[in-house]
Design a protein around this motif. Structure first.
Motif, short mmCIF file in Angstrom:
data_model
loop_
_atom_site.label_atom_id
_atom_site.label_comp_id
_atom_site.label_asym_id
_atom_site.label_seq_id
_atom_site.Cartn_x
_atom_site.Cartn_y
_atom_site.Cartn_z
N LYS A 12 0.85 -1.19 0.00
CA LYS A 12 0.00 0.00 0.00
C LYS A 12 0.89 1.25 0.00
O LYS A 12 1.94 1.27 0.63
CB LYS A 12 -0.87 -0.01 1.25
N LYS A 44 -6.03 -2.94 -5.98
CA LYS A 44 -5.44 -2.33 -7.16
C LYS A 44 -5.27 -0.83 -7.06
O LYS A 44 -4.23 -0.29 -7.41
CB LYS A 44 -6.28 -2.69 -8.38
N GLU A 45 -6.26 -0.13 -6.55
CA GLU A 45 -6.20 1.34 -6.55
C GLU A 45 -5.22 1.91 -5.52
O GLU A 45 -4.88 3.08 -5.59
CB GLU A 45 -7.60 1.93 -6.32
N ASP A 46 -4.77 1.11 -4.58
CA ASP A 46 -3.91 1.65 -3.53
C ASP A 46 -2.56 0.94 -3.44
O ASP A 46 -1.81 1.13 -2.49
CB ASP A 46 -4.65 1.56 -2.19
N SER A 47 -2.25 0.11 -4.42
CA SER A 47 -1.04 -0.70 -4.35
C SER A 47 0.07 -0.14 -5.25
O SER A 47 -0.20 0.40 -6.32
CB SER A 47 -1.36 -2.13 -4.77
#
Length: 72
Positions: A12, A44-47
């Motif tokens: 993250k 997906k959106e924060d990795s």
């Protein structure tokens, strides 16, 4: 060539993940092969998984890959 395995709880976007990316970015790749093991699934959106794989050319393994939330 020596392999180095970095074990992290997550990829993250956070301070520790940024520091790991700097460590790997400036690692002498002619002497060391870095790999990362994340202990949690990555949303997906924060990795930063794609950054590690695509930009830093690092293999990412997941301790929880059966989770469908993991970025593949």
């Amino acid at each position: 060539m020596k392999k180095i395995l970095y074990i992290v709880s997550t990829l993250k976007r956070s301070g520790p993940t940024n520091q790991l990316s700097y460590i790997i970015k400036y690692l002498d790749k002619s002497k060391f092969e870095p790999m990362v093991l994340t202990l949690s699934s990555e949303l997906k959106e924060d990795s930063m998984k794609s950054y590690f794989e695509d930009v830093l050319n690092v293999k990412i393994n997941c301790g929880d890959c059966e989770d469908k939330a993991f970025v593949k």
